[in-house]
Design an enzyme around this catalytic site. Structure first.
Site, PDB file in Angstrom:
ATOM      1  N   ASN A  89       0.756  -1.250  -0.041  1.00 46.14           N
ATOM      2  CA  ASN A  89      -0.022  -0.011   0.000  1.00 46.14           C
ATOM      3  C   ASN A  89       1.010   1.192  -0.126  1.00 46.14           C
ATOM      4  OD1 ASN A  89      -2.387   1.647   0.890  1.00 46.14           O
ATOM      5  ND2 ASN A  89      -0.806   1.876   2.537  1.00 46.14           N
ATOM      6  N   TYR A 156       2.111   9.844 -11.253  1.00 46.64           N
ATOM      7  CA  TYR A 156       1.190   9.187 -10.320  1.00 46.64           C
ATOM      8  C   TYR A 156       0.388   8.174 -11.192  1.00 46.64           C
ATOM      9  CZ  TYR A 156      -1.754   8.433  -6.332  1.00 46.64           C
ATOM     10  OH  TYR A 156      -2.404   7.941  -5.034  1.00 46.64           O
ATOM     11  N   LYS A 160       0.704   4.035 -10.907  1.00 50.23           N
ATOM     12  CA  LYS A 160      -0.555   3.302 -10.524  1.00 50.23           C
ATOM     13  C   LYS A 160      -1.290   2.384 -11.398  1.00 50.23           C
ATOM     14  CE  LYS A 160      -0.330   4.753  -6.227  1.00 50.23           C
ATOM     15  NZ  LYS A 160      -0.302   3.858  -4.964  1.00 50.23           N
ATOM     16  N   THR A 191      -6.279  11.552   4.297  1.00 46.36           N
ATOM     17  CA  THR A 191      -5.117  11.000   4.913  1.00 46.36           C
ATOM     18  C   THR A 191      -4.350  12.041   4.788  1.00 46.36           C
ATOM     19  OG1 THR A 191      -4.082  10.039   2.982  1.00 46.36           O
ATOM     20  CG2 THR A 191      -5.787   8.659   4.266  1.00 46.36           C
TER      21      THR A 191
END
Ligand code: NAP
Length: 255
Positions: A89, A156, A160, A191
């Site tokens: 993760n 990114y 991913k 987060t």
């Protein structure tokens, strides 16, 4: 306790989704090996899990390093007898710049942290799971680059999206021997990594990001942890090679 007698490895456990997932896995009976670079955060997580009656141990390190990937699996074998579940993760959003402005080193850092780390994890986790007769590998991807293109996030998105190809390959390589492999695709989650928690974030930005989702809010880390639990447990026993959206409808919302 749906993970009783299981051992799980959780990367990116010092914060956010990884931390919430490590706690949930432990509450569901798993013994947990947790990792990230920040030792103090890992130590406090292990203490919390133990206070709740669970069992965990921490090994700090960098997911970009092959020796660390191997050491984590060694710890799972030595401390808890093997490995059944791996939640890979750890990840970074990195520099949010248009592609023409992005440096090669930023691009490379994103690929190393978000994608190469996944290859390194699987390389050592799969043999350990085969020793147990099977297991569940989970990788954290994102809706960005999967269902939505976002400016300033191409590296990114590329890193991913690469996870989805990796997962499909791993799933067919090892499915016959009882290993399931899936990606989890969260939507916006509250987060430290979220742009809504950046030092320059405004209430207007939060409202904008929430509004992108059909549910008109962001997820809590605990909500994403519950989707990871589904993929980790026998509740998803016939699910492999999938990209599971837990995205609050950000992928389908047009309002
Ligand atoms: N938050 C969102 O909106 C969202 C949406 C979709 C997907 N995701 C994905 O969810 C995953 C978890 O992110 P989060 O939102 O929970 O963010 P977070 O709270 O910032 O957690 C990221 C975790 O990754 C670890 N990490 C980063 N680089 C590392 C490295 N080189 N080696 C070891 N550990 C490293 C960090 O630990 P240390 O700093 O201690 O090393 C931290 O524990 C990421 O893969 C992210 O891309 C997040």
């Amino acid at each position: 306790m749906i993970l009783l007698n299981k051992t799980a490895l959780v990367t990116g456990a010092s914060s956010g989704i990884g931390r919430a997932t490590a706690k949930l896995f432990a509450q569901e009976g798993a013994t947990v090996v947790v990792t990230a670079r920040r030792q103090a955060e890992l130590d406090s997580l292990v203490a919390e899990i133990e206070t709740d009656g669970g069992q965990a141990c921490a090994l700090a390190g960098d997911v970009r390093e092959e020796l660390h990937a191997r050491a984590l699996v060694d710890v799972a074998r030595e401390r808890f007898g093997g490995l059944d579940i791996a939640f890979n993760n750890a990840g970074v959003v990195g520099d949010m710049l248009e592609t023409t402005e992005l440096s090669l080193s930023s691009w490379q850092e994103m690929l190393d942290t978000n994608l190469t780390s996944a290859f390194l994890g699987a390389k050592y986790q799969v043999p350990a799971m085969l020793e147990r007769g099977g297991g569940s590998l989970i990788f954290t991807s994102t809706f960005v680059g999967y269902s939505v293109g976002m400016p300033g996030m191409t590296a990114y998105a590329a890193s991913k999206s690469g996870l989805i190809g990796l997962v499909r390959g791993l799933a067919v390589e090892h499915g016959a021997r009882g290993i399931r492999v899936n990606t989890l695709l969260p939507g916006g989650t509250d987060t430290p990594a979220s742009i809504t928690n950046a030092p320059d974030a405004t209430p207007e930005l939060l409202t904008f990001v929430e509004g992108l989702h059909a549910l008109k809010r962001m997820a809590t880390p605990e909500e994403i942890a519950r989707s990871a639990l589904y993929l980790a447990s026998d509740a998803s026993s016939f699910t492999t090679g999938t990209a599971l959206l837990a995205d609050g409808g950000v992928s389908i919302s047009r309002t």
